[in-house]
Write a protein that holds these residues in place. Structure first.
Motif, short mmCIF file in Angstrom:
data_model
loop_
_atom_site.label_atom_id
_atom_site.label_comp_id
_atom_site.label_asym_id
_atom_site.label_seq_id
_atom_site.Cartn_x
_atom_site.Cartn_y
_atom_site.Cartn_z
N THR A 165 0.82 -1.21 0.00
CA THR A 165 0.00 0.00 0.00
C THR A 165 0.86 1.27 0.00
O THR A 165 0.36 2.33 -0.33
CB THR A 165 -0.97 0.05 1.20
N SER A 166 2.13 1.15 0.35
CA SER A 166 2.99 2.33 0.26
C SER A 166 3.17 2.71 -1.20
O SER A 166 3.39 3.87 -1.53
CB SER A 166 4.34 2.09 0.93
N GLY A 167 3.07 1.72 -2.08
CA GLY A 167 3.08 1.98 -3.52
C GLY A 167 4.46 1.98 -4.12
O GLY A 167 5.47 2.10 -3.42
N LEU A 168 4.47 1.83 -5.42
CA LEU A 168 5.73 1.87 -6.17
C LEU A 168 6.36 3.24 -6.03
O LEU A 168 5.67 4.25 -6.02
CB LEU A 168 5.47 1.64 -7.65
N GLY A 169 7.68 3.26 -5.93
CA GLY A 169 8.36 4.54 -5.89
C GLY A 169 8.58 5.05 -4.47
O GLY A 169 9.31 5.99 -4.25
N ARG A 170 7.89 4.43 -3.49
CA ARG A 170 8.18 4.73 -2.09
C ARG A 170 9.17 3.66 -1.66
O ARG A 170 8.93 2.48 -1.91
CB ARG A 170 6.90 4.62 -1.25
N HIS A 171 10.23 4.05 -1.08
CA HIS A 171 11.21 3.07 -0.68
C HIS A 171 11.29 3.05 0.83
O HIS A 171 11.82 3.96 1.44
CB HIS A 171 12.56 3.37 -1.34
N LEU A 172 10.68 2.03 1.41
CA LEU A 172 10.59 1.95 2.87
C LEU A 172 11.81 1.23 3.43
O LEU A 172 12.19 0.17 2.93
CB LEU A 172 9.34 1.18 3.28
N THR A 173 12.38 1.80 4.47
CA THR A 173 13.45 1.08 5.16
C THR A 173 12.80 0.09 6.12
O THR A 173 11.60 0.14 6.40
CB THR A 173 14.34 2.03 5.98
N GLY A 183 9.47 -13.61 -3.72
CA GLY A 183 9.28 -12.74 -4.88
C GLY A 183 8.07 -11.85 -4.76
O GLY A 183 7.56 -11.33 -5.75
N MET A 184 7.57 -11.65 -3.53
CA MET A 184 6.36 -10.84 -3.35
C MET A 184 6.65 -9.37 -3.12
O MET A 184 5.78 -8.52 -3.27
CB MET A 184 5.54 -11.40 -2.18
N ILE A 185 7.88 -9.04 -2.71
CA ILE A 185 8.30 -7.65 -2.59
C ILE A 185 9.72 -7.55 -3.16
O ILE A 185 10.40 -8.55 -3.31
CB ILE A 185 8.31 -7.14 -1.12
N SER A 186 10.14 -6.34 -3.47
CA SER A 186 11.49 -6.12 -3.97
C SER A 186 12.35 -5.48 -2.89
O SER A 186 11.88 -4.57 -2.20
CB SER A 186 11.50 -5.18 -5.17
N GLU A 187 13.57 -5.95 -2.78
CA GLU A 187 14.54 -5.31 -1.89
C GLU A 187 15.48 -4.50 -2.76
O GLU A 187 16.04 -5.04 -3.72
CB GLU A 187 15.32 -6.36 -1.10
N ILE A 188 15.63 -3.25 -2.44
CA ILE A 188 16.49 -2.37 -3.23
C ILE A 188 17.71 -2.04 -2.38
O ILE A 188 17.57 -1.49 -1.29
CB ILE A 188 15.76 -1.04 -3.56
N VAL A 189 18.86 -2.39 -2.89
CA VAL A 189 20.09 -2.03 -2.20
C VAL A 189 20.83 -1.04 -3.08
O VAL A 189 21.35 -1.40 -4.12
CB VAL A 189 20.96 -3.27 -1.91
N VAL A 190 20.78 0.21 -2.67
CA VAL A 190 21.39 1.27 -3.46
C VAL A 190 22.78 1.55 -2.91
O VAL A 190 22.94 1.77 -1.71
CB VAL A 190 20.51 2.54 -3.40
N PRO A 191 23.81 1.51 -3.78
CA PRO A 191 25.16 1.79 -3.29
C PRO A 191 25.22 3.15 -2.59
O PRO A 191 24.66 4.12 -3.10
CB PRO A 191 26.00 1.83 -4.58
N SER A 209 20.78 1.89 4.30
CA SER A 209 20.15 0.60 4.50
C SER A 209 19.37 0.20 3.26
O SER A 209 19.09 1.03 2.40
CB SER A 209 19.19 0.67 5.70
N ALA A 210 19.05 -1.07 3.19
CA ALA A 210 18.23 -1.57 2.10
C ALA A 210 16.82 -0.98 2.24
O ALA A 210 16.40 -0.63 3.34
CB ALA A 210 18.16 -3.09 2.15
N THR A 211 16.12 -0.86 1.14
CA THR A 211 14.74 -0.40 1.20
C THR A 211 13.86 -1.39 0.45
O THR A 211 14.35 -2.21 -0.33
CB THR A 211 14.56 1.01 0.61
N TYR A 212 12.56 -1.30 0.72
CA TYR A 212 11.62 -2.26 0.18
C TYR A 212 10.53 -1.57 -0.60
O TYR A 212 10.07 -0.50 -0.22
CB TYR A 212 11.03 -3.10 1.33
N GLU A 213 10.10 -2.20 -1.67
CA GLU A 213 9.02 -1.65 -2.48
C GLU A 213 8.26 -2.80 -3.12
O GLU A 213 8.75 -3.93 -3.17
CB GLU A 213 9.58 -0.67 -3.54
#
Ligand code: ZN
Ligand code: ZN
Length: 136
Positions: A24-32, A63-71, A75-79
């Motif tokens: 529900t946070s939606g695409l483009g929001r990157h939650l820690t 595979g239900m959420i994506s983990e984004i690890v940005v150099p 911290s990693a974020t989730y979307e």
């Protein structure tokens, strides 16, 4: 790699809650992890940090959420899982935004040719200063 997919309905309740928070946070929001925990604790007081952590790991494995690890990010974020995109990170304030870019297949092919790897994916992260930091 074989991934066990649980039908959504059979997720443990706490995992279901975590999934809903990211979704529900939606695409483009990157939650820690802390963002997800704060929201989970609002809805289910007493939920443990480690429960939220395990839930995020499990949901990512499924595979239900994506983990984004940005150099360079703390911290990693989730979307939510969504269309392929790249990320741009502000070096001043650390904000992360989506950008509609995917590596052209010829780039993946040339990496494969050069290294002998079978390439599954490639992530691109851009860095710079966001509009509000530039305005300061
Ligand atoms: Zn910024
Ligand atoms: Zn994103």
């Amino acid at each position: 790699m074989a991934v066990t997919t649980l039908p959504e309905g059979s997720l443990p309740k706490n995992y279901r809650l975590i999934y809903d928070i990211v979704q529900t946070s939606g695409l483009g929001r990157h939650l820690t992890m802390s963002d997800v925990f704060a929201r989970a604790a609002e809805q289910r007081p007493g939920i443990g940090y480690s429960t939220v952590y395990r839930g995020l790991v499990r949901l990512r494995q499924l595979g239900m959420i994506s983990e984004i690890v940005v150099p360079g990010a703390d911290s990693a974020t989730y979307e939510p899982v969504g269309p392929n995109h790249a990320h741009v990170r502000c070096v001043a304030c650390g904000s992360i935004e989506d950008v509609g870019y995917t590596l052209p297949s010829r780039v993946l092919k040339s990496v494969a040719d050069e290294t002998g790897f079978a390439i599954d994916s490639g992530d691109v992260t851009f860095a710079g200063r966001c509009a509000s930091c530039r305005a300061e």
